[in-house]
Design a protein around this motif. Structure first.
Motif, PDB file in Angstrom:
ATOM      1  N   LEU A 316       0.837  -1.202   0.000  1.00 44.56           N
ATOM      2  CA  LEU A 316       0.000   0.000   0.000  1.00 44.56           C
ATOM      3  C   LEU A 316       0.871   1.251   0.000  1.00 44.56           C
ATOM      4  CD1 LEU A 316      -2.826  -1.010   2.525  1.00 44.56           C
ATOM      5  CD2 LEU A 316      -2.981  -0.908   0.035  1.00 44.56           C
ATOM      6  N   PRO A 321      -2.670  -1.272  -5.751  1.00 46.71           N
ATOM      7  CA  PRO A 321      -3.963  -1.859  -5.376  1.00 46.71           C
ATOM      8  C   PRO A 321      -3.717  -3.263  -4.824  1.00 46.71           C
ATOM      9  CG  PRO A 321      -3.706  -1.851  -7.763  1.00 46.71           C
ATOM     10  CD  PRO A 321      -2.490  -1.163  -7.202  1.00 46.71           C
ATOM     11  N   VAL A 322      -4.333  -3.554  -3.686  1.00 43.57           N
ATOM     12  CA  VAL A 322      -4.071  -4.834  -3.009  1.00 43.57           C
ATOM     13  C   VAL A 322      -5.371  -5.619  -2.859  1.00 43.57           C
ATOM     14  CG1 VAL A 322      -3.238  -5.917  -0.869  1.00 43.57           C
ATOM     15  CG2 VAL A 322      -2.127  -3.846  -1.719  1.00 43.57           C
ATOM     16  N   ILE A 334      -6.674  -2.416   5.244  1.00 42.19           N
ATOM     17  CA  ILE A 334      -7.519  -2.276   4.054  1.00 42.19           C
ATOM     18  C   ILE A 334      -8.964  -2.059   4.472  1.00 42.19           C
ATOM     19  CG2 ILE A 334      -8.450  -3.490   2.036  1.00 42.19           C
ATOM     20  CD1 ILE A 334      -5.803  -4.775   1.630  1.00 42.19           C
ATOM     21  N   SER A 339      -9.332   1.378   0.458  1.00 43.06           N
ATOM     22  CA  SER A 339      -7.867   1.320   0.360  1.00 43.06           C
ATOM     23  C   SER A 339      -7.411  -0.071  -0.075  1.00 43.06           C
ATOM     24  CB  SER A 339      -7.239   1.701   1.704  1.00 43.06           C
ATOM     25  OG  SER A 339      -7.741   0.878   2.735  1.00 43.06           O
ATOM     26  N   GLY A 340      -8.257  -0.743  -0.851  1.00 45.17           N
ATOM     27  CA  GLY A 340      -7.932  -2.079  -1.328  1.00 45.17           C
ATOM     28  C   GLY A 340      -9.195  -2.914  -1.339  1.00 45.17           C
ATOM     29  N   LEU A 366      -7.649   3.269  -5.319  1.00 50.55           N
ATOM     30  CA  LEU A 366      -7.493   2.422  -4.113  1.00 50.55           C
ATOM     31  C   LEU A 366      -6.050   2.475  -3.618  1.00 50.55           C
ATOM     32  CD1 LEU A 366      -9.485  -0.858  -4.926  1.00 50.55           C
ATOM     33  CD2 LEU A 366     -10.290   1.151  -3.697  1.00 50.55           C
ATOM     34  N   GLY A 367      -5.113   2.398  -4.567  1.00 49.61           N
ATOM     35  CA  GLY A 367      -3.696   2.419  -4.207  1.00 49.61           C
ATOM     36  C   GLY A 367      -3.319   3.733  -3.533  1.00 49.61           C
ATOM     37  N   GLY A 370      -4.713   3.855  -0.152  1.00 49.32           N
ATOM     38  CA  GLY A 370      -3.947   2.934   0.693  1.00 49.32           C
ATOM     39  C   GLY A 370      -2.662   3.592   1.172  1.00 49.32           C
TER      40      GLY A 370
END
Ligand code: UDP
Length: 403
Positions: A316, A321-322, A334, A339-340, A366-367, A370
């Motif tokens: 992150l 993106p996770v 997350i 945030s993922g 999202l990345g 994060g």
């Protein structure tokens, strides 16, 4: 080693100023960390960055390591697994071995700190030496469902500490002493996390013969069943029907871990037919891990069980993106769809990976979210601040605000 000023562009001047302010209040107090290894593992990794920074702040700090032979560490590894809830056969002889080595350390270790900060179960029995100084026990393990016998054995020691520290509320147990909840952190300036050039990334990919012709999906983890590398391959196979991509599964040497070698062999066997799967046995090289994470379009952490999950924070922080399982400390990092993406199954993981590959703008957002979440919550500077507040709180009564 990074200096305090170098953190200013990352976290802001006021965060560093606060650290100086708190450090000033600790003047005259000596903080002593004690753990069981100077290198290897998350605790040593964090202390190796934190102790020099505390010293730079002017906090009198030392770090000592207990001694132990092979038998002792076999026993403490069994304790570790049992505390995580894994079935282990633990005999009276194991408890005796633990106490024999503990007695030698009680004699040999000079516990001279005003605050004695004991990390994990290995040195826990040093509490026998407690005088009028402040003693803290830092538990890095998720002990929410421990083996009862081991937990009861440890409780006799834990109860004599002034306070205990856990990484997350869900990791802890009801205790008769004060508890503090302080999650771990990553160092944004370490080799594993610092900015690196495209040339360095390219060189690492060339070294491992990974072409950059299609999106790369990566999981960095020890080859451990609880990290579910075989499940990651299955998720990738489902994705691959719709999105052309590569999979990188990278983990450290498994020489001293027979189960690790077995899992690695199974992963290789499962990947045999597909040239786009790269299974890498990495030497301990933080720049290479950094480069692999940065070269990836999506990072996966499909663990079945997890501690805090530092690999998630590392990914992150690189604004990746996770997709990760909703276990251990991962949901602290997350927030689903912010945030993922959290997943609960192979199908869920493949669905989430596809979604990210098909929506680069969503993935990017999202990345970025994060990265900010890690900046605000899981960097070494926050960790230092929490620890200094904790040390100060030891000198106040029960009216203290819990962290
Ligand atoms: N790691 C590493 N080499 C590897 C695999 C993992 O240096 O081959 C690092 C990874 O980058 C992370 C740590 O080891 O910093 C693993 O911590 P995590 O909390 O994710 O899992 P654990 O292995 O402690 O269960």
């Amino acid at each position: 080693m990074a200096k305090l000023e170098e953190y200013v562009p990352i976290v802001g001047q006021s965060v560093v100023d606060d650290l100086r302010l708190l450090a000033g209040k600790l003047h005259g107090k000596m903080v002593q960390h004690i753990n069981s290894t100077p290198v290897g593992g998350g605790v040593a990794e964090i202390l190796s960055r934190m102790v020099p920074l505390l010293k730079e702040l002017g906090v009198d700090t030392r770090w000592d390591v207990i001694k132990g032979g092979e038998q002792f560490f076999e026993v403490t590894k069994k304790f570790h697994n049992a505390l995580h809830g894994k079935a282990e056969e633990i005999t009276q002889r194991d408890f005796d071995i633990f106490m024999e080595t503990s007695r030698e350390n009680i004699k040999g270790v000079n516990t001279c700190g005003d605050v004695v900060f004991i990390h994990d179960p290995q040195p826990i029995a040093l509490i026998e030496k407690k005088s009028d100084k402040k003693w803290l026990w830092r538990c890095h393990i998720d002990v929410s469902a421990p083996d009862r016998r081991v937990w009861k054995f440890l409780m006799d020691f834990i109860m004599r500490y002034d306070s205990a520290v856990f990484s997350s509320p869900s990791f802890s147990q009801r205790l008769p002493i004060r508890q503090f909840l302080i999650p771990p952190s990553i160092d944004p300036l370490s080799d594993k996390n610092k900015d690196i050039s495209q040339e360095t990334i390219g060189a690492v990919l060339r070294k491992y013969r990974i072409p950059q012709d299609k999106p790369i999906i990566t999981q960095i983890s020890r080859f451990d069943r609880l990290k579910d590398p075989l499940g990651v391959i299955e998720a990738y196979v489902r994705v691959k029907k719709y999105n052309n991509c590569r999979l990188v599964l990278a983990g450290g040497s498994a020489d001293d871990d027979p189960e690790g070698l077995q899992v690695l062999a199974e992963a290789k066997e499962k990947a045999r037919q597909d040239k786009d799967i790269h299974i890498l046995l990495l030497p301990q090289n933080n720049i290479e891990i950094n480069a692999l994470q940065r070269a990836s379009s999506v990072i996966v952490q499909k663990s079945i069980r997890e501690g805090f999950g530092l690999t998630v924070a590392e990914a992150l922080w690189k604004a990746k993106p996770v997709v990760a399982s909703n276990v251990g400390g991962i949901p602290l990092q997350i927030k689903h769809k912010y945030s993922g993406l959290l997943c609960h199954s192979i199908e869920g993981a493949s669905f989430a990976i596809k979604q990210l590959l098909n929506s680069p703008e969503y993935a990017r957002r999202l990345g970025e979210n994060g990265r900010e979440h890690i900046r605000n919550n899981f960097l070494l500077t926050r960790h230092l601040r929490d620890y200094m507040l904790l040390f100060l709180s030891l000198y106040h009564g029960d009216d203290v605000v819990y962290l």
